[in-house]
Scaffold this motif. Structure first.
Motif, PDB file in Angstrom:
ATOM      1  N   ASN A 132       8.249   5.797  -4.454  1.00  0.00           N
ATOM      2  CA  ASN A 132       7.775   5.771  -3.062  1.00  0.00           C
ATOM      3  C   ASN A 132       8.727   5.014  -2.142  1.00  0.00           C
ATOM      4  OD1 ASN A 132       5.439   7.303  -3.500  1.00  0.00           O
ATOM      5  ND2 ASN A 132       4.261   5.520  -4.101  1.00  0.00           N
ATOM      6  N   GLY A 133       9.888   4.624  -2.673  1.00  0.00           N
ATOM      7  CA  GLY A 133      10.905   3.990  -1.837  1.00  0.00           C
ATOM      8  C   GLY A 133      10.659   2.531  -1.531  1.00  0.00           C
ATOM      9  N   ALA A 134       9.948   1.840  -2.419  1.00  0.00           N
ATOM     10  CA  ALA A 134       9.665   0.429  -2.184  1.00  0.00           C
ATOM     11  C   ALA A 134      10.946  -0.391  -2.171  1.00  0.00           C
ATOM     12  CB  ALA A 134       8.726  -0.103  -3.266  1.00  0.00           C
ATOM     13  N   ASP A 135      10.924  -1.441  -1.406  1.00  0.00           N
ATOM     14  CA  ASP A 135      12.016  -2.405  -1.330  1.00  0.00           C
ATOM     15  C   ASP A 135      12.287  -2.967  -2.723  1.00  0.00           C
ATOM     16  OD1 ASP A 135      12.539  -5.563  -1.001  1.00  0.00           O
ATOM     17  OD2 ASP A 135      13.443  -4.473   0.679  1.00  0.00           O
ATOM     18  N   ASP A 136      13.559  -3.194  -3.047  1.00  0.00           N
ATOM     19  CA  ASP A 136      13.935  -3.725  -4.366  1.00  0.00           C
ATOM     20  C   ASP A 136      13.242  -5.051  -4.667  1.00  0.00           C
ATOM     21  OD1 ASP A 136      15.574  -1.559  -4.904  1.00  0.00           O
ATOM     22  OD2 ASP A 136      17.403  -2.578  -4.261  1.00  0.00           O
ATOM     23  N   ASP A 137      13.058  -5.883  -3.650  1.00  0.00           N
ATOM     24  CA  ASP A 137      12.395  -7.173  -3.828  1.00  0.00           C
ATOM     25  C   ASP A 137      10.947  -6.968  -4.285  1.00  0.00           C
ATOM     26  OD1 ASP A 137      12.284 -10.057  -3.651  1.00  0.00           O
ATOM     27  OD2 ASP A 137      11.113  -9.789  -1.806  1.00  0.00           O
ATOM     28  N   LEU A 138      10.254  -6.021  -3.681  1.00  0.00           N
ATOM     29  CA  LEU A 138       8.876  -5.735  -4.051  1.00  0.00           C
ATOM     30  C   LEU A 138       8.816  -5.223  -5.490  1.00  0.00           C
ATOM     31  CD1 LEU A 138       6.186  -4.007  -1.929  1.00  0.00           C
ATOM     32  CD2 LEU A 138       6.466  -3.462  -4.326  1.00  0.00           C
ATOM     33  N   VAL A 139       9.704  -4.300  -5.847  1.00  0.00           N
ATOM     34  CA  VAL A 139       9.727  -3.753  -7.209  1.00  0.00           C
ATOM     35  C   VAL A 139       9.994  -4.871  -8.217  1.00  0.00           C
ATOM     36  CG1 VAL A 139      10.889  -2.168  -8.783  1.00  0.00           C
ATOM     37  CG2 VAL A 139      10.391  -1.438  -6.437  1.00  0.00           C
ATOM     38  N   GLU A 140      10.918  -5.757  -7.890  1.00  0.00           N
ATOM     39  CA  GLU A 140      11.240  -6.863  -8.780  1.00  0.00           C
ATOM     40  C   GLU A 140      10.039  -7.793  -8.955  1.00  0.00           C
ATOM     41  OE1 GLU A 140      14.158 -10.748  -8.921  1.00  0.00           O
ATOM     42  OE2 GLU A 140      14.833  -8.978  -7.824  1.00  0.00           O
ATOM     43  N   GLN A 152       0.833  -1.205   0.000  1.00  0.00           N
ATOM     44  CA  GLN A 152       0.000   0.000   0.000  1.00  0.00           C
ATOM     45  C   GLN A 152       0.871   1.260   0.000  1.00  0.00           C
ATOM     46  OE1 GLN A 152      -2.545   0.355   3.458  1.00  0.00           O
ATOM     47  NE2 GLN A 152      -4.156   1.285   2.219  1.00  0.00           N
ATOM     48  N   ARG A 153       1.930   1.261   0.794  1.00  0.00           N
ATOM     49  CA  ARG A 153       2.850   2.398   0.809  1.00  0.00           C
ATOM     50  C   ARG A 153       3.543   2.566  -0.529  1.00  0.00           C
ATOM     51  NH1 ARG A 153       5.336   0.626   6.444  1.00  0.00           N
ATOM     52  NH2 ARG A 153       3.828   1.612   7.823  1.00  0.00           N
ATOM     53  N   ALA A 154       3.965   1.445  -1.117  1.00  0.00           N
ATOM     54  CA  ALA A 154       4.691   1.480  -2.385  1.00  0.00           C
ATOM     55  C   ALA A 154       3.826   2.033  -3.513  1.00  0.00           C
ATOM     56  CB  ALA A 154       5.187   0.088  -2.740  1.00  0.00           C
ATOM     57  N   LEU A 155       2.540   1.731  -3.476  1.00  0.00           N
ATOM     58  CA  LEU A 155       1.660   2.121  -4.572  1.00  0.00           C
ATOM     59  C   LEU A 155       0.822   3.356  -4.259  1.00  0.00           C
ATOM     60  CD1 LEU A 155       0.563  -1.414  -5.757  1.00  0.00           C
ATOM     61  CD2 LEU A 155       2.415   0.027  -6.616  1.00  0.00           C
ATOM     62  N   LYS A 156       1.212   4.090  -3.241  1.00  0.00           N
ATOM     63  CA  LYS A 156       0.506   5.322  -2.878  1.00  0.00           C
ATOM     64  C   LYS A 156       0.468   6.254  -4.092  1.00  0.00           C
ATOM     65  CE  LYS A 156       0.525   9.171   0.294  1.00  0.00           C
ATOM     66  NZ  LYS A 156       1.199   9.833   1.403  1.00  0.00           N
ATOM     67  N   GLY A 157      -0.722   6.716  -4.414  1.00  0.00           N
ATOM     68  CA  GLY A 157      -0.894   7.630  -5.526  1.00  0.00           C
ATOM     69  C   GLY A 157      -1.140   6.963  -6.868  1.00  0.00           C
ATOM     70  N   SER A 199      -1.396  -0.596 -15.767  1.00  0.00           N
ATOM     71  CA  SER A 199      -0.548  -1.667 -16.291  1.00  0.00           C
ATOM     72  C   SER A 199       0.547  -1.949 -15.272  1.00  0.00           C
ATOM     73  CB  SER A 199       0.079  -1.261 -17.624  1.00  0.00           C
ATOM     74  OG  SER A 199       1.073  -0.277 -17.424  1.00  0.00           O
ATOM     75  N   ARG A 200       1.181  -3.072 -15.435  1.00  0.00           N
ATOM     76  CA  ARG A 200       2.304  -3.435 -14.572  1.00  0.00           C
ATOM     77  C   ARG A 200       3.361  -2.336 -14.610  1.00  0.00           C
ATOM     78  NH1 ARG A 200       4.612  -8.682 -16.628  1.00  0.00           N
ATOM     79  NH2 ARG A 200       5.165  -7.336 -18.330  1.00  0.00           N
ATOM     80  N   ASP A 201       3.689  -1.865 -15.802  1.00  0.00           N
ATOM     81  CA  ASP A 201       4.711  -0.826 -15.947  1.00  0.00           C
ATOM     82  C   ASP A 201       4.296   0.480 -15.290  1.00  0.00           C
ATOM     83  OD1 ASP A 201       6.297  -2.630 -17.336  1.00  0.00           O
ATOM     84  OD2 ASP A 201       5.608  -1.939 -19.296  1.00  0.00           O
ATOM     85  N   ASP A 202       2.985   0.780 -15.296  1.00  0.00           N
ATOM     86  CA  ASP A 202       2.489   1.998 -14.653  1.00  0.00           C
ATOM     87  C   ASP A 202       2.680   1.959 -13.137  1.00  0.00           C
ATOM     88  OD1 ASP A 202       1.634   3.076 -17.069  1.00  0.00           O
ATOM     89  OD2 ASP A 202      -0.434   2.375 -16.819  1.00  0.00           O
ATOM     90  N   LEU A 203       2.805   0.773 -12.563  1.00  0.00           N
ATOM     91  CA  LEU A 203       2.941   0.645 -11.111  1.00  0.00           C
ATOM     92  C   LEU A 203       4.386   0.552 -10.642  1.00  0.00           C
ATOM     93  CD1 LEU A 203      -0.005  -1.796 -10.374  1.00  0.00           C
ATOM     94  CD2 LEU A 203       0.026   0.700 -10.206  1.00  0.00           C
ATOM     95  N   VAL A 204       5.285   0.126 -11.512  1.00  0.00           N
ATOM     96  CA  VAL A 204       6.691  -0.010 -11.125  1.00  0.00           C
ATOM     97  C   VAL A 204       7.288   1.349 -10.785  1.00  0.00           C
ATOM     98  CG1 VAL A 204       8.992  -0.635 -11.969  1.00  0.00           C
ATOM     99  CG2 VAL A 204       7.068  -2.182 -12.332  1.00  0.00           C
ATOM    100  N   SER A 205       7.003   2.355 -11.593  1.00  0.00           N
ATOM    101  CA  SER A 205       7.572   3.689 -11.370  1.00  0.00           C
ATOM    102  C   SER A 205       7.148   4.294 -10.038  1.00  0.00           C
ATOM    103  CB  SER A 205       7.202   4.612 -12.533  1.00  0.00           C
ATOM    104  OG  SER A 205       7.764   5.886 -12.350  1.00  0.00           O
ATOM    105  N   PRO A 206       5.844   4.330  -9.713  1.00  0.00           N
ATOM    106  CA  PRO A 206       5.474   4.878  -8.402  1.00  0.00           C
ATOM    107  C   PRO A 206       6.043   4.069  -7.245  1.00  0.00           C
ATOM    108  CG  PRO A 206       3.483   4.298  -9.645  1.00  0.00           C
ATOM    109  CD  PRO A 206       4.662   4.020 -10.507  1.00  0.00           C
ATOM    110  N   ALA A 207       6.143   2.753  -7.425  1.00  0.00           N
ATOM    111  CA  ALA A 207       6.715   1.924  -6.360  1.00  0.00           C
ATOM    112  C   ALA A 207       8.155   2.357  -6.077  1.00  0.00           C
ATOM    113  CB  ALA A 207       6.655   0.451  -6.736  1.00  0.00           C
ATOM    114  N   ARG A 208       8.927   2.547  -7.136  1.00  0.00           N
ATOM    115  CA  ARG A 208      10.312   3.014  -6.957  1.00  0.00           C
ATOM    116  C   ARG A 208      10.349   4.400  -6.335  1.00  0.00           C
ATOM    117  NH1 ARG A 208      12.054   0.631 -12.538  1.00  0.00           N
ATOM    118  NH2 ARG A 208      13.022  -1.297 -11.842  1.00  0.00           N
TER     119      ARG A 208
END
Length: 64
Positions: free
Chosen positions: A32-40, A10-15, A21-30
């Motif tokens: 928002n400071g998401a853990d590398d494992d989560l982004v992967e 939830q924190r990673a995908l805030k906003g 799309s999958r690609d649309d979510l990777v950028s906000p996750a990064r």
């Protein structure tokens, strides 16, 4: 790899706007400071489109 905590996701995908799309979510996750494992996990999920955070949780936890 351990399951992704719903709170961390939830924190990673805030906003993020859905549907997304999958690609649309990777950028906000990064951004928002998401853990590398989560982004992967998100980047490598087999799902191309998500209608909401519940679908993302299933995909990154391997519960598709």
């Amino acid at each position: 790899m351990a399951d992704v905590s719903p709170i961390d996701l939830q924190r990673a995908l805030k906003g993020a706007d859905y549907p997304a799309s999958r690609d649309d979510l990777v950028s906000p996750a990064r951004n928002n400071g998401a853990d590398d494992d989560l982004v992967e996990k998100l980047a490598q999920s087999g799902t191309q489109r998500f209608d909401g955070p519940d679908e993302v949780q299933k995909a990154v936890s391997g519960n598709q």
